[in-house]
Write a protein that holds these residues in place. Structure first.
Motif, PDB file in Angstrom:
ATOM      1  N   ASN A   1      -8.265  -2.729  -1.961  1.00 20.77           N
ATOM      2  CA  ASN A   1      -8.428  -1.314  -2.296  1.00 20.77           C
ATOM      3  C   ASN A   1      -9.320  -0.659  -1.256  1.00 20.77           C
TER       4      ASN A   1
ATOM      5  N   ASN B   1       3.396  -1.636   5.973  1.00 18.13           N
ATOM      6  CA  ASN B   1       2.932  -2.151   4.686  1.00 18.13           C
ATOM      7  C   ASN B   1       4.003  -2.902   3.912  1.00 18.13           C
TER       8      ASN B   1
ATOM      9  N   SER C   1      -1.832  -4.063  -3.853  1.00 18.10           N
ATOM     10  CA  SER C   1      -2.603  -2.902  -3.424  1.00 18.10           C
ATOM     11  C   SER C   1      -3.056  -2.151  -4.664  1.00 18.10           C
TER      12      SER C   1
ATOM     13  N   LEU D   1       0.821  -1.213   0.000  1.00 22.08           N
ATOM     14  CA  LEU D   1       0.000   0.000   0.000  1.00 22.08           C
ATOM     15  C   LEU D   1       0.857   1.265   0.000  1.00 22.08           C
TER      16      LEU D   1
END
Length: 533
Positions: free
Chosen positions: A113, A16, A68, A10
């Motif tokens: 998402n 992340n 992502s 992300l």
């Protein structure tokens, strides 16, 4: 044969980029990630063309892609809140998934998402510049129009809505609604990719949401779309954000190992399961079930047959009444002292540990860090060295997704020697798992308890003012701040972790990824304690 998994995070922060790699290190799955130079820097979007080229190269011989969509389409989580792209431009970028499948038809693609968050405060730190002036009003605007449509407004609420709409300039309203429409269209297009078989699984996380508001309206619309299309087994919508990379890795692991762990949940508060955590829209127990299902697990009815025990230190109150780590103990809601029993909670933990059970702790009673009172109690009881996993960072959803992913992986290896099927494979991977799992557990203790609950506050109160810096303005003294954090984290580890969690722990190379105090990065070297395992 080793499974190759390509992971598009992300953003570039450790939560992340690093955490999923730390989980992958416990397993025999090879995770490939883009270099940090491809991933942008906070408000600066990633180089989308270079990422596209990188993905095409890496996926030619990959088995799994976790992607992502915010990174693929917008260049990161913060750029997804700032862009000026239209829906056609954004949805066209999703065509990459078709091309990847065309080149490698057996490629499994898991995507995620976000539903764009709506902060309840005025700050442009991660939002458009006008959020400095109108952030709180935008939050109220969404809440009130949603409530107006789904329930009704009191006269006072109607007056407030009129005032809010008058306060937010029309051009700001247009800009905000346009961007949300585009981002919602991308989610609709992503669901269509699941429907057509291009995406094999999709999570649509609710980033910092509430019962009413723009996020809630979009969630209902998308939820109806998913249910009516019969996609609820392949599309999940629930509160979360920065932990989803960990969750989807756990799901991949379960699919590859044909592993469906049963996890038993034990709360510290009778009220806990029904409390709605701050920044979320549903009860804690419902969120946990959603995290389990997304990670490939399910909630066990009883502890006896469960593959793992998740001890959940839960809040006794909901939403704004929840304490933060920087809330003075005396100022916590009185329910923290009457509706939470940490002594009984710790005793139950001890009972399970003494019987050789796999026990992990989700410390979500407070927001943005661990509960120092509970953790010092576990330290005094000598239980820190016997737990196998922990998380307490940022929101409840962030912590739950991280520790559940760890529990899912650990449950596969933990009982390997007691199961006939695949026993040899499990035993062969156990030592690799054990070392990497212990490292991840120690890392979580240092960051979630040591930094987020203790050191961050101490630095903000005692160090930054002396240096002429503040929480968000410290770039000019960042090296000094990082050195102080490193010294304090090493002191924390020597006091609370050395001897129980490991013989020795060394923290080094402290960084502040977004040049602020909220996140921290560091290196950690762990010397296992005697008799560990």
């Amino acid at each position: 044969m080793t499974t190759k998994l390509v992971y598009l995070p992300l953003d570039e922060r450790p939560c992340n980029l690093l955490y999923p790699q730390q989980l992958a290190a416990m397993t025999d799955i090879e995770m490939v990630v883009p270099g940090a130079e491809l991933l942008g820097d906070k408000k600066q979007r990633a180089n989308l063309k270079k990422l596209e080229i990188w993905l095409e190269e890496q996926c030619r011989d990959a088995d799994v892609l976790i992607a992502s969509i915010d990174m693929l389409v917008h260049g990161g989580i913060v750029p997804s809140r700032l862009h000026q792209d239209d829906a056609v431009t954004c949805i066209t970028r999703l065509q990459l998934f078709h091309r990847l499948k065309a080149v490698r038809p057996d490629l499994i693609i898991y995507g995620f998402n976000l539903i764009t968050r709506v902060p309840a405060y005025s700050s442009s730190e991660e939002e458009p510049e006008y959020y400095d002036q109108f952030g709180r009003e935008i939050f109220e605007w969404g809440c009130l129009i949603d409530k107006q449509d789904t329930a009704s407004l009191t006269d006072e609420e109607q007056r407030r809505l009129d005032d809010v709409l008058a306060a937010i300039p029309e051009e700001v309203q247009r800009d905000y609604r346009k961007r949300r429409r585009v981002n919602s269209d991308v989610n609709e297009a992503s669901i269509a990719l699941v429907e057509s078989g291009v995406l094999d699984y999709l999570i649509i996380p609710l980033d910092d949401n509430a019962k009413y508001g723009f996020s809630a309206m979009e969630q209902r619309k998308l939820g109806v779309r998913v249910e009516t299309a019969g996609l609820s087994e392949r599309v999940a919508i629930y509160p979360g954000a920065d932990e989803i990379g960990c969750t989807l890795f756990a799901r991949v692991f379960c699919a590859l190992k044909h592993h469906t762990p049963a996890i038993y949940v034990r709360y510290s508060s009778t009220q806990g399961p029904m409390c709605i955590p701050k920044y979320e829209d549903r009860s804690l127990n419902e969120s946990i079930k959603a995290h389990f299902m997304a990670a490939g697990a399910f909630m066990a009815d009883a502890s006896g047959e469960a593959d793992a025990i998740l001890m959940v230190h839960s809040p006794p109150v909901s939403q704004a009444e929840m304490a933060e780590t920087d809330t003075p103990i005396r100022d916590r809601n009185r329910a923290y002292f009457s509706e939470v029993n940490t002594r009984e909670f710790a005793q139950t933990m001890k009972y399970y540990l003494e019987r050789g059970r796999l026990v992990m702790l989700a410390d979500v009673a407070l927001c943005n860090g661990g509960d120092d009172l509970l953790m010092k109690q576990l330290y005094r009881l000598g239980l820190l060295g016997r737990l196998q996993g922990y998380a307490a960072w940022n929101t409840s959803g962030n912590s739950l997704g991280t520790v559940i992913a760890h529990a899912v992986i650990a449950s596969y290896y933990w009982f390997g020697e007691n199961r006939a099927e695949e026993a040899e494979e499990r035993e062969a991977g156990f030592h690799q798992f054990q070392a990497a799992s212990r490292h991840f557990y120690a890392y979580r203790l240092v960051e979630d308890w040591g930094y987020q609950a203790l050191v961050r506050r101490q630095v903000c109160e005692e160090v930054l003012p002396v240096l002429g810096a503040s929480y968000f303005e410290l770039s000019h003294v960042q090296d000094q701040v990082c050195q102080h954090i490193e010294d304090q984290l090493n002191h924390f580890a020597s006091v609370y972790l050395r001897g129980q969690v490991a013989t020795d722990i060394k923290i080094s190379n402290v960084t502040l990824p977004w040049h602020r105090m909220f996140e921290v990065g560091f290196g950690l070297v762990l010397e296992p304690s005697d008799g560990e395992g």
